[in-house]
Design a protein around this motif. Structure first.
Motif, PDB file in Angstrom:
ATOM      1  N   THR A   1       0.890  -1.100   0.088  1.00 47.25           N
ATOM      2  CA  THR A   1       0.085  -0.079   0.034  1.00 47.25           C
ATOM      3  C   THR A   1       0.937   1.430  -0.196  1.00 47.25           C
ATOM      4  O   THR A   1       0.310   2.336   0.543  1.00 47.25           O
ATOM      5  CB  THR A   1      -1.062   0.073   1.136  1.00 47.25           C
ATOM      6  N   ILE A   2       2.032   1.061  -0.620  1.00 41.70           N
ATOM      7  CA  ILE A   2       3.002   2.402  -0.566  1.00 41.70           C
ATOM      8  C   ILE A   2       2.412   3.229  -1.415  1.00 41.70           C
ATOM      9  O   ILE A   2       1.883   3.036  -2.476  1.00 41.70           O
ATOM     10  CB  ILE A   2       4.556   1.775  -1.327  1.00 41.70           C
ATOM     11  N   GLN A   3       2.273   4.626  -0.756  1.00 40.85           N
ATOM     12  CA  GLN A   3       1.810   5.645  -1.662  1.00 40.85           C
ATOM     13  C   GLN A   3       2.916   6.476  -2.411  1.00 40.85           C
ATOM     14  O   GLN A   3       4.112   6.299  -2.022  1.00 40.85           O
ATOM     15  CB  GLN A   3       1.024   6.537  -0.751  1.00 40.85           C
ATOM     16  N   ALA A   4       2.471   7.388  -3.327  1.00 46.54           N
ATOM     17  CA  ALA A   4       3.388   7.875  -4.115  1.00 46.54           C
ATOM     18  C   ALA A   4       4.549   8.794  -3.380  1.00 46.54           C
ATOM     19  O   ALA A   4       5.789   8.614  -3.513  1.00 46.54           O
ATOM     20  CB  ALA A   4       2.805   9.043  -5.208  1.00 46.54           C
ATOM     21  N   GLU A   5       4.118   9.690  -2.407  1.00 44.61           N
ATOM     22  CA  GLU A   5       5.204  10.514  -1.433  1.00 44.61           C
ATOM     23  C   GLU A   5       6.128   9.530  -0.842  1.00 44.61           C
ATOM     24  O   GLU A   5       7.327   9.674  -0.529  1.00 44.61           O
ATOM     25  CB  GLU A   5       4.385  11.356  -0.713  1.00 44.61           C
ATOM     26  N   GLN A   6       5.594   8.251  -0.294  1.00 46.37           N
ATOM     27  CA  GLN A   6       6.463   7.226   0.661  1.00 46.37           C
ATOM     28  C   GLN A   6       7.608   6.929  -0.599  1.00 46.37           C
ATOM     29  O   GLN A   6       8.617   6.505  -0.318  1.00 46.37           O
ATOM     30  CB  GLN A   6       5.656   6.431   1.209  1.00 46.37           C
ATOM     31  N   ASP A   7       6.938   6.244  -1.753  1.00 46.39           N
ATOM     32  CA  ASP A   7       7.850   5.494  -2.767  1.00 46.39           C
ATOM     33  C   ASP A   7       8.929   6.658  -2.913  1.00 46.39           C
ATOM     34  O   ASP A   7      10.065   6.117  -3.431  1.00 46.39           O
ATOM     35  CB  ASP A   7       6.942   5.497  -3.943  1.00 46.39           C
ATOM     36  N   GLN A   8       8.527   7.981  -3.186  1.00 46.91           N
ATOM     37  CA  GLN A   8       9.843   8.837  -3.264  1.00 46.91           C
ATOM     38  C   GLN A   8      11.079   8.882  -2.330  1.00 46.91           C
ATOM     39  O   GLN A   8      12.077   9.024  -2.540  1.00 46.91           O
ATOM     40  CB  GLN A   8       9.316  10.213  -3.510  1.00 46.91           C
ATOM     41  N   VAL A   9      10.392   8.609  -1.040  1.00 44.07           N
ATOM     42  CA  VAL A   9      11.154   8.584  -0.055  1.00 44.07           C
ATOM     43  C   VAL A   9      12.323   7.107  -0.272  1.00 44.07           C
ATOM     44  O   VAL A   9      13.298   7.163   0.036  1.00 44.07           O
ATOM     45  CB  VAL A   9      10.649   8.676   1.565  1.00 44.07           C
ATOM     46  N   ILE A  10      11.490   6.247  -0.463  1.00 46.25           N
ATOM     47  CA  ILE A  10      11.988   4.674  -0.315  1.00 46.25           C
ATOM     48  C   ILE A  10      13.241   4.813  -1.518  1.00 46.25           C
ATOM     49  O   ILE A  10      14.193   4.210  -1.362  1.00 46.25           O
ATOM     50  CB  ILE A  10      10.838   3.695  -0.648  1.00 46.25           C
ATOM     51  N   ARG A  11      12.628   5.423  -2.573  1.00 48.79           N
ATOM     52  CA  ARG A  11      13.847   5.254  -3.735  1.00 48.79           C
ATOM     53  C   ARG A  11      15.006   6.491  -3.852  1.00 48.79           C
ATOM     54  O   ARG A  11      15.433   6.375  -4.993  1.00 48.79           O
ATOM     55  CB  ARG A  11      12.751   4.915  -4.980  1.00 48.79           C
ATOM     56  N   SER A  12      14.801   7.343  -3.083  1.00 50.19           N
ATOM     57  CA  SER A  12      15.745   8.420  -3.237  1.00 50.19           C
ATOM     58  C   SER A  12      17.165   7.577  -3.161  1.00 50.19           C
ATOM     59  O   SER A  12      17.477   6.748  -2.590  1.00 50.19           O
ATOM     60  CB  SER A  12      15.579   9.371  -2.004  1.00 50.19           C
ATOM     61  N   GLY A  13      18.188   8.663  -3.744  1.00 53.33           N
ATOM     62  CA  GLY A  13      19.634   8.280  -3.683  1.00 53.33           C
ATOM     63  C   GLY A  13      20.348   7.881  -2.585  1.00 53.33           C
ATOM     64  O   GLY A  13      19.887   8.390  -1.642  1.00 53.33           O
ATOM     65  N   LEU A  14      20.977   7.127  -2.730  1.00 53.54           N
ATOM     66  CA  LEU A  14      22.037   6.506  -1.353  1.00 53.54           C
ATOM     67  C   LEU A  14      22.931   7.651  -0.828  1.00 53.54           C
ATOM     68  O   LEU A  14      22.853   7.586   0.297  1.00 53.54           O
ATOM     69  CB  LEU A  14      22.980   5.399  -1.960  1.00 53.54           C
ATOM     70  N   GLY A  15      23.320   8.619  -1.931  1.00 52.26           N
ATOM     71  CA  GLY A  15      24.368   9.352  -0.987  1.00 52.26           C
ATOM     72  C   GLY A  15      23.764  10.432  -0.223  1.00 52.26           C
ATOM     73  O   GLY A  15      22.672  10.948  -0.566  1.00 52.26           O
ATOM     74  N   GLY A  16      24.578  11.140   0.679  1.00 57.59           N
ATOM     75  CA  GLY A  16      24.205  12.252   1.414  1.00 57.59           C
ATOM     76  C   GLY A  16      23.178  11.818   2.602  1.00 57.59           C
ATOM     77  O   GLY A  16      22.739  10.464   2.886  1.00 57.59           O
ATOM     78  N   ALA A  17      22.580  12.919   3.195  1.00 57.54           N
ATOM     79  CA  ALA A  17      21.602  12.427   4.172  1.00 57.54           C
ATOM     80  C   ALA A  17      20.178  12.940   3.906  1.00 57.54           C
ATOM     81  O   ALA A  17      20.293  13.923   3.350  1.00 57.54           O
ATOM     82  CB  ALA A  17      21.893  13.273   5.562  1.00 57.54           C
ATOM     83  N   LEU A  18      19.130  11.858   3.886  1.00 57.33           N
ATOM     84  CA  LEU A  18      17.906  12.375   3.680  1.00 57.33           C
ATOM     85  C   LEU A  18      16.946  12.267   4.918  1.00 57.33           C
ATOM     86  O   LEU A  18      16.937  11.611   5.873  1.00 57.33           O
ATOM     87  CB  LEU A  18      17.266  11.397   2.749  1.00 57.33           C
ATOM     88  N   VAL A  19      16.523  13.586   5.044  1.00 57.70           N
ATOM     89  CA  VAL A  19      15.662  13.768   6.139  1.00 57.70           C
ATOM     90  C   VAL A  19      14.298  13.595   5.816  1.00 57.70           C
ATOM     91  O   VAL A  19      13.747  14.217   4.815  1.00 57.70           O
ATOM     92  CB  VAL A  19      15.744  15.311   6.786  1.00 57.70           C
ATOM     93  N   VAL A  20      13.685  12.705   6.391  1.00 59.03           N
ATOM     94  CA  VAL A  20      12.148  12.314   6.126  1.00 59.03           C
ATOM     95  C   VAL A  20      11.338  13.066   7.173  1.00 59.03           C
ATOM     96  O   VAL A  20      11.267  12.487   8.607  1.00 59.03           O
ATOM     97  CB  VAL A  20      11.551  11.075   6.189  1.00 59.03           C
ATOM     98  N   GLN A  21      10.805  14.241   7.145  1.00 58.44           N
ATOM     99  CA  GLN A  21      10.221  15.087   8.126  1.00 58.44           C
ATOM    100  C   GLN A  21       8.618  14.924   7.922  1.00 58.44           C
ATOM    101  O   GLN A  21       7.975  14.961   7.046  1.00 58.44           O
ATOM    102  CB  GLN A  21      10.370  16.446   8.015  1.00 58.44           C
ATOM    103  N   GLY A  22       8.069  14.301   8.951  1.00 61.16           N
ATOM    104  CA  GLY A  22       6.567  13.878   8.724  1.00 61.16           C
ATOM    105  C   GLY A  22       5.845  13.922  10.130  1.00 61.16           C
ATOM    106  O   GLY A  22       6.247  13.451  11.159  1.00 61.16           O
TER     107      GLY A  22
END
Length: 770
Positions: A188-209
């Motif tokens: 049931t992954i939604q589009a905005e979650q899918d963007q988080v899941i498949r974001s690039g490996l490099g650097g730091a990704l902050v998931v604010q929610g």
């Protein structure tokens, strides 16, 4: 889920999909049997005997078959959960792993594969190549329900039109009761979650929610996706997931195995120092001081403070001659040796100047002092000047004297991090001089002091880690062994390369040469990457995921960053929910010292968990906590409005137990939490003897649990009863944040029991029924 009585269209669709899902499970069984048979065959090739090459061949093959067996065992539940039909008339099925039929044709696409992405990203306004998306709901190996989303009815064939069914898959998932374990959201992954899941490996990704936006499950699916998409980078270094407490880790513990990943380390801040499990809580004022970056200077000063010189000259009595009297060895002659004060200072300063860890520099200090003592001994015995060989012998002989070792240990003792930090926090004579380097104020020093024998807290663990960096280990014997190991390693890698070539594995990416050499660098149990990483404080991970990251102090971030020199991180949290007095006020405050300019933020704005009526209550609190933060938008209404019941303190024993029973009846097989002020947890737990009340990993197996708000972080329950919200508001400087967290734990029902009138700000009575 109770299956609906099928219509003729639904019955036909169920029949078609059951036929296909049964075939996919047949392929899973066949793949399992092949992997298990191959593993048994490898085990049957004999024990530790045979040539070194034969053992290496057996080990690499056995390890890969064992990994495959574990992966296939983890994907049984909900193996196939989706289907997509595109405009070219092609149909693809999506599942937890990839499977092929006997003819090597793909029958199930791994959810992480690029070909599966349209299943998650298609929307009515932008369906991409899809004309239909179908969600399959299974119980065991039986398809019990279906949901269709049609994007282009004109391009769907007539037979497919006759089997269309519909219900939003996400809403169906939300209606399920909690079970004490987090369910994955891979179907049931939604589009905005899918963007988080498949974001690039490099650097730091902050998931604010905000609450209920699926931050945690998106982050866990991101871990599985990264291991799939970047296995060559991450398999050897592993992924570390840091959660807020042990209950949370058990709550999420089955998600990654169900996604086909078993090589991930899950831990808490309190367990990041091997051998320590810190669960005791610090008072807020103590947590603030321990989490302050000034503590790096305090710990460094504490180490320097243990590198002493005598007030005057050093004098040591040594045994020159012993005799056996009555069967006992006794000293019959002694000599006093000395080192003048200035020489002691020079020895200390020389050892400090190399800027090595304390326990490593200790060897240089001891050697310098032993040389001075040896020369004084030669002078007193009127011996000729000592050459290098004489000095080595004389130092060894002096080091064997207990009095010499005691004297040098008093000046530059061997230290463990546990001893250094325990002494520092319990001895004012050690803490006050060290605190001057902070500099810490008097009230801050008093906040740090505690009685001897006090249990470790999570706030101590970054201090232990800092001490471990400054102390190091005197591993001269280990370094000698390492030199031998380097030579053996070169031979092992050459040999491993030959084995991979012989076995044909060299042509794949399943095992690298250095990974195989690692596996065969020791005798004993076979350790996975996760096993080895969890045991090694200095392990460098390929990626780190920090959940409830807003709770980490600056010192905790310093410890985390040591584990990830490549700075590849996923940081998951909500600044508005910061409950720790030492926690984050902004992401930049915590991350800029390490990844300034290299961190990016993704915001999740849709609340899938909290009904709109309950979120309205929480939004009022949010506005008082963080007026600039945008509240997440709830996608559904609840079946019952939130209730507020005024109960005088004396009436709580008669009101709370029957209320809990009524709520448990209302939610059936779901889970209920009673959330309490910190100071009243024990009192309220006594009123509910049938509910779990200790922060143990299996607490959520109970239908009802009594927790403080801090203990409930990251968790969700079908029904929540918040006791004495007015006291939660005032229990700490972060009381409003705690109340916001408490109000956003329920997925269905919320009841607030207050002993005094509800404070209109931030709790508006208009949102409650009586």
């Amino acid at each position: 889920m109770t299956p609906r009585k099928p219509s003729s269209a639904r019955a036909e669709a169920l029949r078609i999909e059951q036929h296909y899902v049964s075939m996919v499970y047949d392929r899973l069984d066949a793949a399992r049997e092949r992997a298990a048979s191959a593993l048994r065959a490898e085990h049957g090739r004999g024990g530790p005997g045979g040539t070194h090459q034969a053992r290496l061949e057996r080990d690499v093959s056995s390890a890969e078959h064992a990994r495959r067996v574990a992966q296939l065992a983890g994907v049984e539940r909900g193996l196939c959960f989706g289907r997509v039909d595109d405009g070219d008339g092609e149909t693809y099925y999506i599942g937890r792993t990839g499977l092929r039929d006997a003819g090597n044709e793909l029958v199930l696409i791994d959810w992480r594969a690029p070909a599966a992405r349209p299943f998650y990203t298609a929307t009515p306004s932008d369906p991409g190549p899809l004309v239909r998306r179908r969600h399959l709901h299974t119980r065991g190996r039986t398809v019990v329900d279906l949901d269709d989303e049609v994007f282009d009815l004109a391009r769907i064939s007539e037979p497919d039109r006759r089997t269309l069914v519909g219900e939003a898959a996400l809403m169906a998932a939300l209606r399920r009761g909690r079970t004490g374990r987090m369910g994955d959201v891979v179907a049931t992954i939604q589009a905005e979650q899918d963007q988080v899941i498949r974001s690039g490996l490099g650097g730091a990704l902050v998931v604010q929610g905000g609450p209920g936006t699926g931050k945690t499950v998106a982050a866990l699916h991101r871990a599985a996706y990264l291991l799939y998409a970047h296995r060559d980078t991450l398999a050897r270094r592993g992924v570390l997931v840091i959660g807020p407490n042990a209950v949370f880790l058990r709550y999420i513990g089955q998600v990654l195995p169900s996604l086909g990943e078993t090589d991930v380390v899950l831990t808490t801040v309190g367990e990041m120092y091997p051998g320590v499990r810190a669960t005791a809580a610090d008072p807020p004022e103590t947590a603030v001081v321990k989490g302050d970056p000034r503590m790096t200077d305090v710990v460094a000063a504490a180490v320097r403070g243990r590198q002493r010189v005598p007030d005057g000259d050093l004098e040591v009595l040594i045994d020159l001659r012993t005799s056996i009297r009555g069967g006992v060895e006794v000293v019959v002659e002694r000599m006093a040796l000395g080192v003048d004060h200035a020489a002691c200072v020079r020895a200390r300063d020389r050892a400090r100047a190399v800027r090595g860890p304390h326990n490593v520099a200790r060897k240089l200090f001891a050697d310098t002092m032993l040389t001075a003592l040896a020369r004084d001994e030669a002078r007193r015995l009127d011996l000729p000047p000592l050459d290098a060989e004489d000095l080595r012998y004389a130092r060894a002989a002096l080091w064997a004297q207990p009095s010499v070792r005691r004297a040098l240990d008093e000046l530059w003792p061997p230290l463990t991090p546990e001893r250094l930090i325990a002494d520092l926090l319990t001895d004012p004579a050690l803490l006050y001089p060290a605190a001057a380097s902070g500099p810490l104020r008097e009230e801050e020093i008093q906040a740090l002091l505690r009685p001897p024998g006090a249990p470790w807290t999570p706030g101590d663990v970054p201090l232990l880690d800092e001490a471990a960096e400054l102390l190091g280990e005197d591993d001269a014997a280990g370094r000698a062994a390492a030199r031998d190991a380097v030579r053996a390693r070169r031979e092992a890698e050459l040999y491993a390369g030959e084995v991979l070539t012989i076995t044909g594995v060299a042509e794949t990416t399943l095992v690298e040469v250095d990974e195989l050499a690692d596996r065969n660098a020791y005798d004993g149990e076979a350790l996975t990457t996760a096993d080895r990483a969890a045991r090694d404080r200095r392990w460098s991970y390929g990626h780190v995921i920090v959940d409830e990251a807003q709770e980490l102090s600056a010192m905790a971030w310093r410890m985390v960053m040591r584990r990830i020199p490549a700075r590849s991180l996923t940081v998951v949290g909500d600044i508005a929910q910061t409950g720790s007095a030492a926690g984050a006020r902004s992401w930049g405050e915590m991350l800029d010292p390490y990844v300034k300019g290299r961190w990016r933020e993704a915001r999740l704005l849709v609340n899938y968990r909290t009904p709109a009526q309950i979120m309205a209550v929480a939004t009022d609190v949010l506005r008082s906590v963080a007026p600039a933060e945008e509240p997440p938008i709830s996608v559904r209404d609840g079946a019952a409005p939130p209730r507020a019941l005024r109960v005088p303190g004396a009436g709580l024993p008669s009101v709370l137990p029957p209320l809990v029973e009524a709520e448990l009846t209302a939610i059936g097989d779901g889970r209920l939490a009673v959330l309490t002020p910190d100071a009243r947890h024990r009192e309220i737990a006594v009123l509910l003897p049938g509910a779990a009340s200790t922060l143990s990993p299996d607490a959520l197996d109970s239908p009802a649990v009594v927790l403080t708000v801090t203990q409930a972080k990251g968790l969700e329950f079908d029904s929540v009863i918040v006791v004495a919200p007015e006291q939660i508001l005032t229990q700490s400087p972060k009381g409003p944040q705690d109340l916001y967290v408490a109000l956003t734990r329920p997925t269905q029902r919320l009841t607030v029991l207050h002993e005094t009138p509800l404070p209109p700000h931030p709790l508006s009575p208009e949102h409650f029924t009586d």
